[in-house]
Write a protein that holds these residues in place. Structure first.
Motif, PDB file in Angstrom:
ATOM      1  N   PHE B  54      59.729  64.567  -9.851  1.00  0.00           N
ATOM      2  CA  PHE B  54      60.136  65.987  -9.672  1.00  0.00           C
ATOM      3  C   PHE B  54      61.331  66.646  -9.723  1.00  0.00           C
ATOM      4  O   PHE B  54      62.424  65.532  -9.753  1.00  0.00           O
ATOM      5  CB  PHE B  54      59.776  66.187  -8.287  1.00  0.00           C
ATOM      6  N   GLU B  55      61.942  67.256  -9.538  1.00  0.00           N
ATOM      7  CA  GLU B  55      62.924  68.376  -9.991  1.00  0.00           C
ATOM      8  C   GLU B  55      63.608  67.225  -8.482  1.00  0.00           C
ATOM      9  O   GLU B  55      62.952  67.893  -7.038  1.00  0.00           O
ATOM     10  CB  GLU B  55      62.795  69.887  -9.817  1.00  0.00           C
ATOM     11  N   HIS B  56      65.339  67.230  -8.482  1.00  0.00           N
ATOM     12  CA  HIS B  56      66.131  67.119  -7.714  1.00  0.00           C
ATOM     13  C   HIS B  56      65.873  66.267  -6.726  1.00  0.00           C
ATOM     14  O   HIS B  56      66.255  66.086  -5.914  1.00  0.00           O
ATOM     15  CB  HIS B  56      66.343  68.370  -7.089  1.00  0.00           C
ATOM     16  N   GLU B  57      65.338  65.590  -7.316  1.00  0.00           N
ATOM     17  CA  GLU B  57      64.669  63.879  -7.157  1.00  0.00           C
ATOM     18  C   GLU B  57      65.349  62.329  -7.720  1.00  0.00           C
ATOM     19  O   GLU B  57      65.747  62.543  -8.905  1.00  0.00           O
ATOM     20  CB  GLU B  57      62.944  63.454  -7.006  1.00  0.00           C
ATOM     21  N   THR B  58      65.575  61.818  -6.790  1.00  0.00           N
ATOM     22  CA  THR B  58      65.974  60.670  -7.233  1.00  0.00           C
ATOM     23  C   THR B  58      64.979  59.299  -6.943  1.00  0.00           C
ATOM     24  O   THR B  58      64.097  59.402  -5.720  1.00  0.00           O
ATOM     25  CB  THR B  58      67.507  59.420  -6.639  1.00  0.00           C
ATOM     26  N   LEU B  59      64.431  58.744  -7.681  1.00  0.00           N
ATOM     27  CA  LEU B  59      63.476  57.759  -7.846  1.00  0.00           C
ATOM     28  C   LEU B  59      63.159  56.690  -7.019  1.00  0.00           C
ATOM     29  O   LEU B  59      64.488  56.574  -9.024  1.00  0.00           O
ATOM     30  CB  LEU B  59      61.594  58.368  -8.165  1.00  0.00           C
ATOM     31  N   GLY B  60      63.262  55.553  -6.718  1.00  0.00           N
ATOM     32  CA  GLY B  60      63.656  54.322  -6.684  1.00  0.00           C
ATOM     33  C   GLY B  60      62.582  53.435  -7.328  1.00  0.00           C
ATOM     34  O   GLY B  60      61.731  53.491  -7.032  1.00  0.00           O
ATOM     35  N   LEU B  61      63.284  52.711  -8.160  1.00  0.00           N
ATOM     36  CA  LEU B  61      61.825  51.627  -8.533  1.00  0.00           C
ATOM     37  C   LEU B  61      62.029  49.929  -8.731  1.00  0.00           C
ATOM     38  O   LEU B  61      62.871  49.350  -8.737  1.00  0.00           O
ATOM     39  CB  LEU B  61      61.551  51.117 -10.320  1.00  0.00           C
ATOM     40  N   ILE B  62      60.988  49.745  -7.645  1.00  0.00           N
ATOM     41  CA  ILE B  62      61.733  48.276  -7.440  1.00  0.00           C
ATOM     42  C   ILE B  62      60.244  47.211  -7.197  1.00  0.00           C
ATOM     43  O   ILE B  62      59.112  47.724  -7.276  1.00  0.00           O
ATOM     44  CB  ILE B  62      61.917  47.981  -5.605  1.00  0.00           C
ATOM     45  N   GLY B  63      60.492  46.149  -7.291  1.00  0.00           N
ATOM     46  CA  GLY B  63      59.372  45.214  -7.623  1.00  0.00           C
ATOM     47  C   GLY B  63      60.001  44.005  -8.161  1.00  0.00           C
ATOM     48  O   GLY B  63      61.239  43.449  -8.491  1.00  0.00           O
ATOM     49  N   PRO B  64      59.447  42.166  -8.403  1.00  0.00           N
ATOM     50  CA  PRO B  64      59.982  41.098  -8.019  1.00  0.00           C
ATOM     51  C   PRO B  64      60.124  41.570 -10.061  1.00  0.00           C
ATOM     52  O   PRO B  64      59.771  42.550 -10.642  1.00  0.00           O
ATOM     53  CB  PRO B  64      58.541  40.190  -7.448  1.00  0.00           C
ATOM     54  N   ASN B  65      60.727  40.651 -10.783  1.00  0.00           N
ATOM     55  CA  ASN B  65      61.089  39.984 -11.130  1.00  0.00           C
ATOM     56  C   ASN B  65      59.764  39.705 -12.093  1.00  0.00           C
ATOM     57  O   ASN B  65      58.431  39.309 -11.768  1.00  0.00           O
ATOM     58  CB  ASN B  65      61.764  38.305 -12.260  1.00  0.00           C
ATOM     59  N   GLU B 211      71.474  49.429  -2.438  1.00  0.00           N
ATOM     60  CA  GLU B 211      71.620  50.662  -3.622  1.00  0.00           C
ATOM     61  C   GLU B 211      69.889  52.359  -3.439  1.00  0.00           C
ATOM     62  O   GLU B 211      70.009  52.956  -3.546  1.00  0.00           O
ATOM     63  CB  GLU B 211      71.516  50.867  -4.857  1.00  0.00           C
ATOM     64  N   ILE B 212      68.958  51.629  -3.754  1.00  0.00           N
ATOM     65  CA  ILE B 212      67.741  52.209  -2.868  1.00  0.00           C
ATOM     66  C   ILE B 212      68.361  53.277  -1.908  1.00  0.00           C
ATOM     67  O   ILE B 212      67.559  54.135  -1.625  1.00  0.00           O
ATOM     68  CB  ILE B 212      66.638  51.280  -2.888  1.00  0.00           C
ATOM     69  N   ARG B 213      68.703  52.239  -0.592  1.00  0.00           N
ATOM     70  CA  ARG B 213      68.405  53.434   0.183  1.00  0.00           C
ATOM     71  C   ARG B 213      69.956  54.465   0.346  1.00  0.00           C
ATOM     72  O   ARG B 213      69.721  55.262   0.631  1.00  0.00           O
ATOM     73  CB  ARG B 213      69.102  52.229   1.731  1.00  0.00           C
ATOM     74  N   GLY B 231      56.791  55.145  -1.085  1.00  0.00           N
ATOM     75  CA  GLY B 231      56.918  56.234  -0.195  1.00  0.00           C
ATOM     76  C   GLY B 231      57.874  55.959   0.008  1.00  0.00           C
ATOM     77  O   GLY B 231      59.080  55.956  -0.437  1.00  0.00           O
ATOM     78  N   ASP B 232      58.978  57.239   1.549  1.00  0.00           N
ATOM     79  CA  ASP B 232      60.004  57.051   2.250  1.00  0.00           C
ATOM     80  C   ASP B 232      60.335  55.499   1.581  1.00  0.00           C
ATOM     81  O   ASP B 232      60.627  54.684   1.800  1.00  0.00           O
ATOM     82  CB  ASP B 232      60.159  57.352   4.156  1.00  0.00           C
ATOM     83  N   PRO B 233      62.432  55.610   1.034  1.00  0.00           N
ATOM     84  CA  PRO B 233      63.317  54.534   0.958  1.00  0.00           C
ATOM     85  C   PRO B 233      63.550  53.488   1.836  1.00  0.00           C
ATOM     86  O   PRO B 233      62.698  52.072   2.182  1.00  0.00           O
ATOM     87  CB  PRO B 233      64.393  55.180   0.809  1.00  0.00           C
ATOM     88  N   ALA B 234      63.279  53.692   3.378  1.00  0.00           N
ATOM     89  CA  ALA B 234      63.083  52.484   4.622  1.00  0.00           C
ATOM     90  C   ALA B 234      62.017  51.483   4.946  1.00  0.00           C
ATOM     91  O   ALA B 234      61.874  50.674   4.587  1.00  0.00           O
ATOM     92  CB  ALA B 234      64.015  53.978   5.846  1.00  0.00           C
ATOM     93  N   ASP B 235      60.512  52.437   4.817  1.00  0.00           N
ATOM     94  CA  ASP B 235      59.519  52.331   4.910  1.00  0.00           C
ATOM     95  C   ASP B 235      59.130  51.063   3.997  1.00  0.00           C
ATOM     96  O   ASP B 235      59.025  49.845   4.003  1.00  0.00           O
ATOM     97  CB  ASP B 235      58.211  53.279   4.974  1.00  0.00           C
TER      98      ASP B 235
END
Lengths: 292, 249
Positions: B54-65, B211-213, B231-235
């Motif tokens: 979405f607009e105005h959003e920073t999305l984190g992408l995490i996961g193992p190698n 960095e994600i948080r 979802g929410d970064p913390a969770d």
């Protein structure tokens, strides 16, 4: 950071007001059309001029002669060939002005060879740039072509002076020379795109190209007159399929008044149209995979 | 229209890529078996990912190698073809990866010029912004040295400064912040804010949960090419760190 420019300049400022026009989403996985692609490349054409200019300046910086090498190199080549083929093995048969004949052939052949070799690594040498910035990759081979062509201009000027020194006088036919050079440029550009593309998946090309050019060299009549040595008309026609033979023969017609066959002119016209088309098609088709 | 506008829309995307396998055998066995040709197999890296940006959003992408994070980013920029599904967006995203240098033999200043021209600036525009870019990269003292003499942190700063000199609408960052120091991260945060305030979106791939948080509004957890949680970064970060997978960090 007060003044930042945004790629989405149109309408992005008002999008918070609620009634902004929602721009349609475009498919990101398909490549841009040839027209859009060329327009993007044209917008950034300065890249293909500034970058090779800088590379050229950096190239011979550590040598004593520096930029003069762009002149000395072809002059030495002419000297070597004149000694070998003009004096020791006499191939002067059927040519009035052999030195002029040799100069035109060597300088023009050298140009296409340099452009092609340079372009063959234009993608692989710039992986850092490709992986950091999105831009039309065609700018990289284009930069190779521009750089080598610019380096060739003084050599061409010297060649023309040398031809005058061998006793030729300018005629109206000299006015045709720019057209021949433009045709060669178009051919070179197409070839550059093709080898740039092949060079990314097959780095071996760099080893193969010099041998290919050695072969082309003997088939282009750089050092001997094909008309004088090849008797069969059918074989002479086969030479017309060699783009470099066409370029060199037409240029010799302009500067030295050497005879030119109609097939050779037709060959040159064909190559300067077909080669850019093939090169662009091959390059554009797989543009997206070049960085992977 | 109460929903925020979508900038990138990924629908059931599948991406596979070829890897060449080098059979572990000598020349002799190779000839004996009569197959010196390179063999390859297809690795299904992304297997049916659907998400909206979405607009105005920073999305984190995490996961193992090997979860498909980088592959997904490459597909979003059109670098890798999709096997099926679709990815649509407002404009072509800019991808910032961890490649080492632009032109190693040239000075930082010349690299800025080359990068700027590739981005579509005119030479005059690059010259005008030169000081701003140099200051952003924090390289005033070293800008005329060849780029190959830079430390990895300096290279990262310079590349980041060049690649974001024209604020992209959609910015994809693949581990590019990890090598920098705190000062660089603060500047990077500013640029990410610039993108977001201009109605843009940022996707950040990283293994660094701080960095994600710090940067992200929302997190997608990828595992084996599929979305495991959004979802929410913390969770998400908490459950990601608590996950039993042996190489999940």
């Amino acid at each position: 950071m007060t003044s930042v420019s945004t790629e989405a300049a149109d309408g992005s400022g008002s999008s918070s007001s609620g009634d902004a026009v929602v721009r349609p989403l475009i498919d990101l996985t398909s490549r841009p059309t040839a027209r859009t692609y060329l327009r993007e490349a044209w917008r950034r054409r300065e890249f293909a001029i500034v970058v090779p200019a800088q590379d050229l300046r950096a190239q011979n910086m550590d040598t004593t002669l520096g930029q003069l090498w762009h002149l000395v190199n072809p002059a030495l080549l002419v000297g070597v060939y004149f000694l070998m083929f003009g004096v020791i093995i006499d191939t002067r048969r059927g040519v009035d002005n052999f030195l002029g004949f040799l100069i035109v052939g060597v300088v023009l052949f050298h140009l296409t060879q340099r452009v092609t070799l340079e372009a063959s690594t234009s993608i692989t040498q710039n992986m850092g740039l490709i992986r950091s910035i999105q831009f039309p990759r065609i700018l990289l081979p284009a930069a190779s072509v521009n750089g080598q062509t610019a380096a060739f201009v003084p050599a061409l000027a010297l060649a023309i002076l040398a031809v005058l020194a061998t006793g030729e006088l300018p005629t109206l036919r000299w006015l045709v020379l720019p057209a021949v050079l433009v045709a060669q440029f178009a051919f070179n550009f197409g070839t550059a795109l093709l080898v740039a593309r092949i060079g990314t998946t097959m780095p071996d090309l760099r080893q193969i190209l010099p041998h290919l050019f050695r072969l082309l060299f003997y088939g282009s009549g750089v050092i001997f007159s094909v008309d004088a040595f090849v008797q069969s008309a059918a074989w002479r026609r086969a030479f017309a399929l060699n783009p470099l033979y066409d370029v060199i023969t037409c240029a010799r017609w302009c500067l030295l008044g050497e005879p030119v066959d109609l097939w050779v002119v037709a060959g040159l016209v064909m190559w300067c149209i077909v080669m850019p088309a093939i090169g662009f098609w091959v390059f554009h088709r797989s543009e997206q995979r070049l960085g992977a | 229209m109460s929903d925020p506008a979508v900038t990138v829309e990924v629908r059931d995307a599948h991406v596979s890529y070829r890897v060449f396998e080098e059979p572990a055998m000598g020349l002799k066995q190779g000839f004996a078996r009569g197959r010196m040709r390179r063999q390859y197999r297809m690795i299904p890296a992304v297997q049916g990912v659907t998400l909206d940006l979405f607009e105005h959003e920073t999305l984190g992408l995490i996961g193992p190698n090997g979860a498909g994070k980088s592959t997904l980013l490459a597909a979003m920029t059109g670098l890798l073809p999709l096997r099926s599904g679709s990815i649509r967006g407002r404009s072509r995203p800019s991808l910032l990866g961890v490649s080492s240098v632009l032109r190693p033999a040239l000075s930082g200043r010349r690299n800025i010029l080359i990068g700027g021209l590739a981005l579509g600036f005119t030479r005059a525009e690059v010259e005008r912004r030169m000081d701003e870019i140099i200051d952003f990269a924090g390289l005033r003292a070293d800008i005329d040295r060849p780029m190959r003499t830079y430390s990895s942190g300096m290279r990262a700063r310079l590349r980041f400064a060049i690649a974001t000199a024209r604020i992209p609408e959609i910015l994809l960052i693949d581990e590019a912040l990890t090598v920098g120091d705190e000062e660089f991260r603060r500047l990077a945060a500013d640029r990410i804010d610039d993108v977001r305030s201009a109605s843009g979106s940022v996707v950040l791939v990283t293994h660094n949960m701080n960095e994600i948080r710090r940067f992200c509004d929302r997190v997608v957890w990828l595992d084996e090419g599929r979305v495991r949680a959004v979802g929410d970064p913390a969770d998400i970060v908490d459950s990601y760190l608590a996950a039993p997978s042996p190489n999940s960090r």
